[in-house]
Design an enzyme around this catalytic site. Structure first.
Site, PDB file in Angstrom:
ATOM      1  N   ASP A  94       0.873  -1.169   0.000  1.00  0.00           N
ATOM      2  CA  ASP A  94       0.000   0.000   0.000  1.00  0.00           C
ATOM      3  C   ASP A  94       0.911   1.220   0.000  1.00  0.00           C
ATOM      4  O   ASP A  94       2.127   1.076  -0.020  1.00  0.00           O
ATOM      5  CB  ASP A  94      -0.904  -0.024   1.242  1.00  0.00           C
ATOM      6  CG  ASP A  94      -2.200   0.755   1.036  1.00  0.00           C
ATOM      7  OD1 ASP A  94      -2.130   1.912   0.584  1.00  0.00           O
ATOM      8  OD2 ASP A  94      -3.266   0.203   1.316  1.00  0.00           O
TER       9      ASP A  94
ATOM     10  N   ALA B  90      -8.157  -2.870   2.227  1.00  0.00           N
ATOM     11  CA  ALA B  90      -7.319  -4.029   2.573  1.00  0.00           C
ATOM     12  C   ALA B  90      -6.407  -4.437   1.424  1.00  0.00           C
ATOM     13  O   ALA B  90      -5.454  -5.175   1.619  1.00  0.00           O
ATOM     14  CB  ALA B  90      -8.202  -5.201   2.977  1.00  0.00           C
ATOM     15  N   LYS B  91      -6.727  -3.985   0.214  1.00  0.00           N
ATOM     16  CA  LYS B  91      -5.885  -4.263  -0.968  1.00  0.00           C
ATOM     17  C   LYS B  91      -5.518  -5.736  -1.057  1.00  0.00           C
ATOM     18  O   LYS B  91      -4.371  -6.088  -1.308  1.00  0.00           O
ATOM     19  CB  LYS B  91      -4.653  -3.360  -0.968  1.00  0.00           C
ATOM     20  CG  LYS B  91      -5.033  -1.880  -0.759  1.00  0.00           C
ATOM     21  CD  LYS B  91      -4.287  -0.942  -1.630  1.00  0.00           C
ATOM     22  CE  LYS B  91      -4.718   0.511  -1.569  1.00  0.00           C
ATOM     23  NZ  LYS B  91      -5.302   1.050  -0.357  1.00  0.00           N
ATOM     24  N   ARG B  92      -6.518  -6.597  -0.881  1.00  0.00           N
ATOM     25  CA  ARG B  92      -6.294  -8.028  -0.913  1.00  0.00           C
ATOM     26  C   ARG B  92      -6.200  -8.537  -2.340  1.00  0.00           C
ATOM     27  O   ARG B  92      -6.590  -7.854  -3.297  1.00  0.00           O
ATOM     28  CB  ARG B  92      -7.421  -8.756  -0.179  1.00  0.00           C
ATOM     29  CG  ARG B  92      -7.528  -8.413   1.308  1.00  0.00           C
ATOM     30  CD  ARG B  92      -6.274  -8.773   2.059  1.00  0.00           C
ATOM     31  NE  ARG B  92      -6.451  -8.782   3.517  1.00  0.00           N
ATOM     32  CZ  ARG B  92      -5.799  -8.005   4.371  1.00  0.00           C
ATOM     33  NH1 ARG B  92      -4.919  -7.130   3.941  1.00  0.00           N
ATOM     34  NH2 ARG B  92      -5.993  -8.112   5.670  1.00  0.00           N
TER      35      ARG B  92
END
Lengths: 259, 259
Positions: A94, B90-92
């Site tokens: 991120d 969460a950028k999963r």
């Protein structure tokens, strides 16, 4: 000791390039076992056959707080009892101040020796992990799934994106020798190409076993000149085997026959 | 109600496109407050001024189990007391069976209404999220950080990668209307280009406030013809403001003056 030293020590001691992926799907576990108890059985049967363990955090987080507590216990157990290094497979990444927090999550809360990260957000998204020089940072480059082709194969000046990622990681490795690459064993040609440009970097190889990766071609194309430089990860084919110890031993021995 | 309907309802009720990013850095909190208590103060001051909240999971996970318990309490509090939708940032993203587990984490354990995901692993890595049709799936496209240029700007057939990602998401949106894009307000030109190719898709805009994104250009370039289609997220500039309510209101009103 930093991650690569710990990995070397375990590879030498156990004569193994095998990494067991601890991805316990609660739906597949024997009813009376907690995630930690299930892992403990696997670890006790395989700890002298592997060079590292790789829990995938999603399999714990899916069970909520209790699952994450079991992950903590699992990592402590592996490190305290067996001194085997642990890669936390988390594919984090991120903007900088958020990656700082992710680095705390994986390296402080869970005390993992290494982590997998996603390159899409660029160098500054990986820096907070890389600055922890005693820990390993494994950048996903060419993933084992079919969807890898959607973006990782797009041509950038006649070269696929994953290769551009590999080249960038190679550049960054001069300053950050704790950087590594993850490649799926389902893509042996890509392993060959990446090994050509990065003769020294350690590759984490996923997709052996349930995903049908090609072990022999992976070894032929991926081993460094010193017959190391690979971490060969298998998960479902070992942890759900009738005899996990046998499965891990068979994989270790098959790899060793080749190298 | 699905995510987009909840978002519409909150945008209409509060006449707002503002999203408050709940990214509580433990080092910056007043000593006597837990993360949840800090969030509760912010939420109670801003719930009639926003269209959604966006906690970034790393800021909770960095405090371990207790932090994640506070995240759970925060989301329950927002949804139960104020009926405002929650995006879990969460950028999963991972191979299919792992993304299944991540979808359980964000949608079942934390009960988020929407999630941010990373596109690098391709379509099948996003599918387990997209199949939860009542939830929103926001794909990071052009991130707000400087490192965005490292890979997202690489030229693929004379077009940058982020635009290829945008085009793919547009294709997938025909079957999965719950898909959206995240773009940094630090890249107004890119917002313009993406709005041209995707006139209807909702954009989550990050980077307003502390990161110095350009609000006016963002609105000029990103608003849909119906003067909506944007979720404007600000975090540090609101939650650490002397008067968070004032800051949120000022942002809401500045946006509304423009549209």
């Amino acid at each position: 000791m930093n991650f690569l030293d710990k990995l070397d020590a375990a590879q030498l001691k156990n004569n193994s390039l095998v990494c067991v992926g601890l991805d316990p799907d609660p739906a597949k576990l024997p009813k009376k076992l907690s995630i930690f108890q299930f892992n403990k059985l696997i670890i006790d049967q395989t700890a002298d056959l592997v060079c590292c363990y790789k829990p995938q955090i999603a399999f714990y987080a899916a069970s909520g707080i209790q699952g994450l507590a079991d992950l903590q216990k699992t990592i402590i157990y592996i490190k305290d009892k067996y001194q085997i290094p642990v890669i936390l497979d988390a594919k984090r990444g991120d903007i900088g101040n958020t990656s700082q927090m992710y680095a705390k999550e994986v390296f402080d809360v869970f005390d993992a020796d290494a982590v997998t990260v996603n390159p899409y957000c660029g160098f500054d998204s990986m820096l907070p992990f890389l600055e922890r020089k005693e820990r390993g940072v494994i950048v996903i480059c060419r993933t084992s799934n079919h969807g890898a082709i959607d973006f990782q194969d797009l041509r950038v000046n006649r070269e696929p994106l994953y290769l551009k990622v590999g080249r960038k990681i190679l550049t960054w490795s001069k300053k950050y020798p704790n950087i590594m690459l993850e490649i799926g064993s389902t893509w042996p040609k890509e392993i060959y190409i990446l090994r050509k440009i990065a003769p020294k970097i350690v590759f984490l190889i996923a997709g052996i076993g349930a995903q049908g990766g090609d072990l022999k071609l992976t070894l032929k194309n991926g081993l460094r000149d010193d017959k190391k430089g690979l971490i060969i990860s298998a998960s479902r084919s070992i942890i759900y085997a009738q005899d996990p110890r046998n499965s891990a031993q068979a994989l270790r021995d098959e790899i060793n026959r080749y190298r």
